[in-house]
Motif scaffolding. Structure first.
Motif, PDB file in Angstrom:
ATOM      1  N   SER A  71      53.483 -53.092  29.148  1.00  0.00           N
ATOM      2  CA  SER A  71      53.010 -52.965  29.881  1.00  0.00           C
ATOM      3  C   SER A  71      52.169 -53.984  31.127  1.00  0.00           C
ATOM      4  O   SER A  71      52.466 -53.655  32.519  1.00  0.00           O
ATOM      5  CB  SER A  71      52.395 -51.487  29.638  1.00  0.00           C
ATOM      6  OG  SER A  71      52.900 -50.672  29.079  1.00  0.00           O
ATOM      7  N   ALA A  74      54.579 -56.628  32.604  1.00  0.00           N
ATOM      8  CA  ALA A  74      54.923 -55.564  34.036  1.00  0.00           C
ATOM      9  C   ALA A  74      54.354 -55.282  35.152  1.00  0.00           C
ATOM     10  O   ALA A  74      54.468 -55.474  36.396  1.00  0.00           O
ATOM     11  CB  ALA A  74      55.927 -53.827  34.116  1.00  0.00           C
ATOM     12  N   MET A  75      52.994 -54.957  34.538  1.00  0.00           N
ATOM     13  CA  MET A  75      51.995 -55.229  35.836  1.00  0.00           C
ATOM     14  C   MET A  75      51.603 -56.142  36.543  1.00  0.00           C
ATOM     15  O   MET A  75      51.774 -56.085  37.685  1.00  0.00           O
ATOM     16  CB  MET A  75      50.990 -53.978  35.346  1.00  0.00           C
ATOM     17  CG  MET A  75      49.460 -53.487  36.522  1.00  0.00           C
ATOM     18  SD  MET A  75      50.514 -53.026  37.837  1.00  0.00           S
ATOM     19  CE  MET A  75      50.009 -51.183  36.649  1.00  0.00           C
ATOM     20  N   ASP A  77      53.820 -58.655  36.855  1.00  0.00           N
ATOM     21  CA  ASP A  77      54.897 -58.967  37.956  1.00  0.00           C
ATOM     22  C   ASP A  77      55.092 -57.975  38.724  1.00  0.00           C
ATOM     23  O   ASP A  77      56.220 -58.078  39.539  1.00  0.00           O
ATOM     24  CB  ASP A  77      55.791 -59.446  37.078  1.00  0.00           C
ATOM     25  CG  ASP A  77      55.767 -60.459  35.800  1.00  0.00           C
ATOM     26  OD1 ASP A  77      55.109 -61.787  36.482  1.00  0.00           O
ATOM     27  OD2 ASP A  77      56.971 -61.303  35.070  1.00  0.00           O
ATOM     28  N   GLU A  78      54.514 -57.074  39.313  1.00  0.00           N
ATOM     29  CA  GLU A  78      54.646 -56.397  39.584  1.00  0.00           C
ATOM     30  C   GLU A  78      56.664 -55.087  39.555  1.00  0.00           C
ATOM     31  O   GLU A  78      57.097 -55.183  40.543  1.00  0.00           O
ATOM     32  CB  GLU A  78      54.264 -55.904  40.761  1.00  0.00           C
ATOM     33  CG  GLU A  78      52.901 -56.111  41.615  1.00  0.00           C
ATOM     34  CD  GLU A  78      53.290 -56.600  43.373  1.00  0.00           C
ATOM     35  OE1 GLU A  78      53.066 -55.625  44.103  1.00  0.00           O
ATOM     36  OE2 GLU A  78      52.707 -57.729  43.996  1.00  0.00           O
ATOM     37  N   ASN A  79      56.959 -55.195  38.117  1.00  0.00           N
ATOM     38  CA  ASN A  79      58.448 -54.797  37.832  1.00  0.00           C
ATOM     39  C   ASN A  79      58.252 -53.390  37.695  1.00  0.00           C
ATOM     40  O   ASN A  79      58.840 -52.659  36.685  1.00  0.00           O
ATOM     41  CB  ASN A  79      58.599 -55.478  36.821  1.00  0.00           C
ATOM     42  CG  ASN A  79      58.988 -56.978  37.237  1.00  0.00           C
ATOM     43  OD1 ASN A  79      59.374 -56.895  38.355  1.00  0.00           O
ATOM     44  ND2 ASN A  79      58.933 -57.974  36.622  1.00  0.00           N
ATOM     45  N   HIS A  80      57.027 -52.645  37.519  1.00  0.00           N
ATOM     46  CA  HIS A  80      56.811 -51.466  37.405  1.00  0.00           C
ATOM     47  C   HIS A  80      57.759 -50.263  38.356  1.00  0.00           C
ATOM     48  O   HIS A  80      57.607 -50.810  39.211  1.00  0.00           O
ATOM     49  CB  HIS A  80      55.340 -50.567  37.157  1.00  0.00           C
ATOM     50  CG  HIS A  80      54.804 -51.229  38.515  1.00  0.00           C
ATOM     51  ND1 HIS A  80      54.449 -50.084  38.919  1.00  0.00           N
ATOM     52  CD2 HIS A  80      53.629 -52.762  38.322  1.00  0.00           C
ATOM     53  CE1 HIS A  80      53.595 -50.550  40.218  1.00  0.00           C
ATOM     54  NE2 HIS A  80      53.597 -52.095  40.031  1.00  0.00           N
ATOM     55  N   ILE A  81      57.908 -49.057  37.245  1.00  0.00           N
ATOM     56  CA  ILE A  81      58.278 -48.165  38.263  1.00  0.00           C
ATOM     57  C   ILE A  81      57.480 -47.840  39.357  1.00  0.00           C
ATOM     58  O   ILE A  81      56.018 -47.573  39.249  1.00  0.00           O
ATOM     59  CB  ILE A  81      58.618 -46.554  37.696  1.00  0.00           C
ATOM     60  CG1 ILE A  81      59.878 -47.126  36.722  1.00  0.00           C
ATOM     61  CG2 ILE A  81      59.225 -46.244  38.551  1.00  0.00           C
ATOM     62  CD1 ILE A  81      60.087 -46.547  35.748  1.00  0.00           C
ATOM     63  N   LYS A  82      57.779 -47.264  40.556  1.00  0.00           N
ATOM     64  CA  LYS A  82      57.311 -47.115  41.959  1.00  0.00           C
ATOM     65  C   LYS A  82      57.692 -46.146  42.681  1.00  0.00           C
ATOM     66  O   LYS A  82      59.164 -46.421  42.732  1.00  0.00           O
ATOM     67  CB  LYS A  82      56.911 -48.643  43.100  1.00  0.00           C
ATOM     68  CG  LYS A  82      55.854 -49.370  42.734  1.00  0.00           C
ATOM     69  CD  LYS A  82      55.726 -50.884  43.634  1.00  0.00           C
ATOM     70  CE  LYS A  82      55.402 -51.714  43.192  1.00  0.00           C
ATOM     71  NZ  LYS A  82      55.090 -53.168  44.446  1.00  0.00           N
ATOM     72  N   THR A 106      44.384 -45.283  40.198  1.00  0.00           N
ATOM     73  CA  THR A 106      44.647 -45.827  39.455  1.00  0.00           C
ATOM     74  C   THR A 106      43.489 -46.754  38.033  1.00  0.00           C
ATOM     75  O   THR A 106      43.448 -46.727  37.425  1.00  0.00           O
ATOM     76  CB  THR A 106      46.003 -47.338  39.407  1.00  0.00           C
ATOM     77  OG1 THR A 106      46.844 -46.621  39.965  1.00  0.00           O
ATOM     78  CG2 THR A 106      46.510 -47.511  38.667  1.00  0.00           C
ATOM     79  N   LEU A 150      44.764 -53.644  32.277  1.00  0.00           N
ATOM     80  CA  LEU A 150      45.917 -53.141  33.636  1.00  0.00           C
ATOM     81  C   LEU A 150      44.949 -53.684  35.072  1.00  0.00           C
ATOM     82  O   LEU A 150      45.573 -53.648  36.318  1.00  0.00           O
ATOM     83  CB  LEU A 150      46.359 -51.780  33.470  1.00  0.00           C
ATOM     84  CG  LEU A 150      47.742 -51.251  32.384  1.00  0.00           C
ATOM     85  CD1 LEU A 150      47.821 -50.336  32.081  1.00  0.00           C
ATOM     86  CD2 LEU A 150      48.624 -52.809  33.191  1.00  0.00           C
ATOM     87  N   ASN A 157      46.858 -57.047  42.140  1.00  0.00           N
ATOM     88  CA  ASN A 157      47.817 -56.984  43.121  1.00  0.00           C
ATOM     89  C   ASN A 157      47.571 -56.447  44.439  1.00  0.00           C
ATOM     90  O   ASN A 157      48.143 -56.695  45.313  1.00  0.00           O
ATOM     91  CB  ASN A 157      49.050 -56.198  42.182  1.00  0.00           C
ATOM     92  CG  ASN A 157      49.547 -56.573  41.663  1.00  0.00           C
ATOM     93  OD1 ASN A 157      50.082 -57.600  40.743  1.00  0.00           O
ATOM     94  ND2 ASN A 157      50.141 -55.915  40.506  1.00  0.00           N
TER      95      ASN A 157
END
Length: 174
Positions: A71, A74-75, A77-82, A106, A150, A157
């Motif tokens: 997790s 992913a945060m 690299d900004e590969n999380h679901i948006k 958040t 996070l 980010n």
């Protein structure tokens, strides 16, 4: 993605890249050990009718480590679901405003998660896992680590987004 900085920030980016690399190594080791323990347990249960109880408990803990560190990566690299339906429909000024609002919401959610995890960690500090005897505080402490890591990634980010002059490149167009 952690980019190369210049000047005073160059050292920070080197440290950030090093931390990210360490997280990736821990993730790879955790995933490998989990797969090995589960495979051995499947074989032992099939052949002998019983498995290694410590391996089941350790696999569960390693799975938690994989989820938490995955997790965080992913945060970073900004590969999380948006869900970007709203942000795609507004101009750049409103995108920045929405990014700030989303970041605040958040951070509030992460604060609640962190405080709740900290409370559970302190309440269960004397309890241990049944087989390995690991303090439950370490398990609940992963929630504290997750919320702090996070929060740092989210703030980083949004700062990168607010400083960006061009429109963001969509995934796959790089």
């Amino acid at each position: 993605m952690i980019s190369q900085g210049s000047g005073k920030l160059g050292g920070i980016f080197i440290i950030a890249r090093s931390i990210k690399h360490i997280i990736e190594i821990i993730l790879a080791i955790s995933l490998g050990l989990t797969a090995i323990f589960v495979f051995i347990n499947v074989i032992l249960r099939y052949v002998f009718g019983s498995g290694l109880t410590w391996a089941v408990e350790l696999s569960s803990i390693l799975f938690l480590v994989i989820i938490v560190l995955g997790s965080v990566l992913a945060m970073i690299d900004e590969n999380h679901i948006k869900v970007d339906v709203l942000t795609n429909a507004v101009n750049k000024k409103w995108k920045k405003i929405l990014a700030i609002v989303a970041t605040i919401l958040t951070l509030v959610a992460l604060t609640i998660l962190g405080l709740g995890s900290y409370t559970l960690m302190m309440e269960n500090i004397v309890l241990t896992t049944p087989v390995l005897g690991i303090s439950q505080a370490y398990i609940y402490g992963m929630g504290v680590f997750l919320s702090v890591a996070l929060a740092v990634a989210v703030i980083n980010n949004v700062i990168k987004f607010l400083r960006k002059k061009d429109e963001p490149i969509e995934q796959g167009e790089e």
